[in-house]
Scaffold this motif. Sequence first.
Motif: not given
Lengths: 952, 551
Positions: B384-392
Amino acid sequence: MAKKRQGQAKRLGRLYGNSGAGSSRKHTKPSPFEYKSATPRFDVLGKTKRKSGGGARGKATTRVNVLAKRDEGVKRREKSLLVEYNRRHTANTFVDRRFGEDDETLNEEDRAILRFQRERVRQAKRNRYALDDGEDDEYGGRAGGGLTHGGRDLDDFDDSELRGELDSDGDGGAGGDDGFGFVQKGSYKTDKEFESMMTEFQFGNDGGGDGEGGSDDEEGQGKPRKTKKEVMQELIAKSKYYKGLRAKEKDEDETLRNQLDDTFKEIMRDEETVAKMARLRRQRKLEGGVGHGRQDRKTEIEAGYDKITEDLVFEFRQSGAQAQPTREEMARRAKQRLEEMEKERLQIVEGKEELEDEDPDKVGGFRGRRLRARAAEEEGVTGGTFKEKLRRKNASLEQTGDDLGDDFDLSDDEDAGGDSEQSGSSYYSEDSDGEGTEESSGADEGGELSEGLEEEEEAEEEGAAEADEREKKRRRRDLNVTGEEAFLRRAGIQPGEGKQRGGEEAEELATTAQLDSSVPFVIETPTTYADFSELMTGRDPAQQAEILRRIRISNPVSLGQQNRKRAQAFYGILLQFFSNRCRETPLPREALDLIVPEVHTLTAEVPLYAATVARARLDQMHRRLLRGEWPTKQMLGTLELFAELFDPLQPRHPVLTPMTLLISKWLLFTPVRSGLDLAKGLYLVKIAKKYTCQSGTVVPESLRFLTSVLGGVRADSSDGGVLCVQPRAKKRAKKRPAKGDVSVTKMVMECDAADAVQAEAFDSAEFKLASIELAFELAEGLLGAHRKVPSAPELFQPLGSAMAAAAEGVSTSSWAKEAGSLSPAAQRMEAAILDLTLSRRSLGATFKEQAKQVKQYNPRFEEDYVAGKDYDVDRDRSDRKRLRRDLKREKRGAMRELRKDNKFLATVKNRERDQTKEDLQKKYNKQFHFLEQQQSDMRSGGQKGMIKLRRK
Amino acid sequence: MGASDKGSAIEPRWEAAKRALLQDPLKNANECAYLVSHLSSLVDEISTRTKPRPDDDGANKASKSSDVDLEDEKDARKRVVHIVHAVQKYFEHLQTEESIRSSESAASRKFREWTKEQIKSYQSCLRRCCASRATPAGLRAETIFAVLDSIKLEAGKRFNAESLDFVLRLVCCGDQLSGLLLEILTEEYFVFADVAYYGLKSLARLSEDVKSGKAEIPENDQSARENAVCNAFDLLCALTKTVGGFLNGGEASEMPLAERPCLSRRVAEAEEAGVGGAGANAATPIFLQEKAMRGRFTQAWLSFLRLDCLPGNVLRKSLTMLPDRVIPLMTTPILLSDILTNAVGHKGLVGILALHGLFVLVVSHDLEYPNFYRQLYNMLTAGTLLTKYRARFYRLVDTFLSTPLIPAYVVAAFVKRFARLALQAPPHGALLCMTFIFNLIRRHPSCSILLEGRGSGGTDPYDSLEADPAQARALDSSLWELETLRSHYHHEVQRFVQVFKRDMTRRNKYTEIDLEKFVERSYDETFVQENTKRLKLCGVRLPQKDRKTLF
């Protein structure tokens, strides 16, 4: 008010006034304040006790007679201030020093009598030693009549003659006693004898006369005293003389010492002696260790000798020390050397013209004649001498030029450069000294060469050949050979010669020897890549490195801003060159390895610019990364170079930090699509590992990459995966190369993207096995580097299990034999992880906030504490305090004194004013009295009131 | 154009008819019949373009060349548009004509019936036109709007949901739903309350049909299905927006639902009548009742979300919409719980979004969901730390963990989980994880025990593989991971660890660290930041004497 003041003044005047009545009254009847006092029986707190000067305790408080003290002060002022005051309108003073003049107790008559007495006494004194010669002149009009000088009566001399002829020291007054004063004319046999004697003793004689003159009234008359100038002259002369003496002594000392030094040097040059001395010393040490008693028994002379020997050896060692040159100096010197060598090279390349320029006058023999004739023909004989000089200088330098290289390698210590240079110069001086030494110093000239030449010279030479000339000839002979050869010989670079020298030097020479002499010594910094590549193409690696070195030395960054700018531009070019070389297949490893130190040195010279250039490169790589591609070959090379150049210990490095980020992202996000990608990834891990090991930091991405790579290992399967090792084809197994030949990292750098054969190679099972092995190796290396990290087990656990799985998979496959080392490695890894887990230490106080230390004061007790004493430890501060206090006291005292002075003066002035007033009143009264008298007289009818009218 | 082709100045028949119809609608009613039939023939021609017949007024040419074809097409389209325009205007005019509407004479009745017939044939003609695959896209869009417009023409009390349903189905299952079309639909038609209401209804039916396979979609065509679902979602979004405007139009400018304009005229009149007459609630049409609207809305969303073939992005978008825009409008949001519970099983963002929905349900709609933190715990993976949507993702995680009511042993498990993540994470991820750890320890001071380093070291008591955070024995562990991060290669991470070096139990001495500082960071950002930082010091390694070769 005024009245009151007046009254007060009067009272004061009575108190302080020096009128005899006032003071006498005071003395006769002291005021009760003077003798009555109350002695305090108890010490009262807060009241200072007056201490008498260190007396007994009973006398601690003594009565101070305040009035007496005040009186004293008044008296003092009367003597000083009052006098000054009274004299306030006078510009000068007249001091009457007549006898008894200032003694008021005498009256005129007594004074006169006393004066007369003194006069008489003085006259009597003057005549005490005057001999009576019949004449009854009491005052001795011819006092010196009996005295002679130089056989003549003193009377015969006139004053000027006396002063000119005689010089005596001033204290002749005492000379009267030593017996020469009363020599009379007749007491010697002959005049001559007497005369000589008198000449001998004339000082004494004169002293006697002078002594008499000294007590005389008329002192200025026959006194032959030396003038000041004369005295000074004499003094100067004397000092000069002594100085001269001393200088002479010193000179002698020095020559002696020089002689000693020379002989000593000669001795020391002989290696045997040195060795002997060293042996002696060692022996002595041994003896000192074994039998101490025996050494004690050694005679003093022996001991002294030993001491001297030791000292001498020590001194010998110290000789030749030289101040370390600064960086700029070194750079400048190196540059100059190169420039001179370049000049020489140019001259040699144009060999013949050089020959013609030689001054024919200095060449003897037929050759000289020929030259002279040619010179006469061509009339082109200018500037020869200068060139010859220059060349000689160069020749001296070329001998030292050998060590140019190691002189300026950063790694080399600078002493070596200085030393060797010095030795070079000493050789040079020996050369010019004469022939004998020249032959002995064959070490640098090359024995066989000079001998061979000498034979030829001998054949050619006619007449007596000066050593100097022969030397020159030899040089000229060098020029006869073709330019390049001669240059090589000059520079002392002959293949056979190198063996005679030390190993290091030989190496240096070897590299230089390979250099084509067409490479100039002084190379301008190239400003474009085209220039630079033109310079570099067609050279072998050693030459390229040498060119780089020369560019660097001939444009030293430390000298001048211009050079720095150029070096910066050149750095970019150099990096471009490096990465271009990296692209070549096969990779020019040797060349790159030789270039790297030069790049390194240049980086150290312009570090910030290097960082800028490196960052630009990183940016370029980042763009490639964003496209999702693995780095190219030259990028890998450049990254490796950066890791080599920059300091991994700086935590926030302008180049290494972004570089690691870049590598991390590459490892984490870029998919591995082919064997080549895998190899590149592993190469990146290798670079990261290097950085990690040196900086002691963790790069988790590299571990993740290894884990994911090893997780994809499938043995004996024919899926299309990158690390799916195909089942072995039994037939072809033998044909394949041995396993050891495959090196993944080398393959990456050697690969050519366009080459289909190589693509196949990256797909081969051998390559895959090799990369698995490399991954294992890297993993183990990383674990070794991260042993100290407390979470190492967690970090390495997934990797360890992936390794175990991979090893298991491969070992059960048909490739088990080739991959025999994998399973032990995996086991080792697991064991290490377990070991690390068990040996992990408690977190302890790592995250404890460190409590701030409270400042503590230890109480200290003084044994015998004195209240007023200053116990300040700071000496300076206490001194300052004391001084300030003193100053304050002084100030107060001065103010008090001034105030009292003012008061005193005011009193005096008041008294004066009163006096004048009183006088005026008296006069007035007197006049009034007269007038009243007159009036009454008139009234009484002119009888002055004598007639008493009987009015009754 | 056709005229010039013929070589005569006589205008075409249809143009004359159109002109006449527009000039005097009542007198030239016959022209209408002609135009409709002409339109029908035109449509036929267009839909069977492969064999064009010469038209009676010679509009089509014998020439077969492609450019002439193109010309033809344009011409045909122009004609269709003109005719549709004229006919539409005529019909509308008729509706407004009071004399016709109100008169009870036989003639007028007959006329009305005739008109009705004409309208029907007109509509069927239009439908044929837009349903045909051969129709060019532009013309189709025009005709779709014409169909929608024709809804107005319907007489009778009931809303003609048939046409709307037809259009929506066409739009969903066809391939012609473009942004522009959607926009026009949203802005010009969905603003009508009745359209929105019946639209929701038909969408609900449509999604049920799609689920049961009754829709006219090729059975095995997965992409067509997905496409249909996407279109349906877009429509649903648009409708949600407008319905949201209707229902909670709290702003003064927005009118309440009951006063919304409606598309069908007859309904409006009926309403007027209702107001004037009984005034009972029954008189209010159903699409103007708020409750009914909500019910339709809920039904539409539920049936949409129950589709088992929702593509990932649609699911993500719809789940994102749920908590803020959908759930407040629903009648019984609790019905979502089974859908959401299913969705929670997904990895990554979908899971966390579903969890967010559940969170809203739990918090405000009395849902019982005991496994909430367990699910959350298991969603925190290194990926999850590498995905694009990690901020959300991590903002939501922060929301969930912001409550102080979680037991300490669960929080400790979360802390340990974050610490483990930080070990594997890229630099920005490590920073994020450490921020979480810091904030969690601040919120739960009893977790500061993790920093105290009790025990004797050795194996970590924390079980990272345990799925239940309560069972993970995290409180017995220590945060060795933070000490490890002290030797991370990135200097920011190195320095951040110093933050923990304080007395964490004294909460008034420090504040939480703002998550926003790190949540948006990425490798590239960090790289650019590092690579453009002002140059101050550049350490160069000392040359090594025993240097090995570079490669």
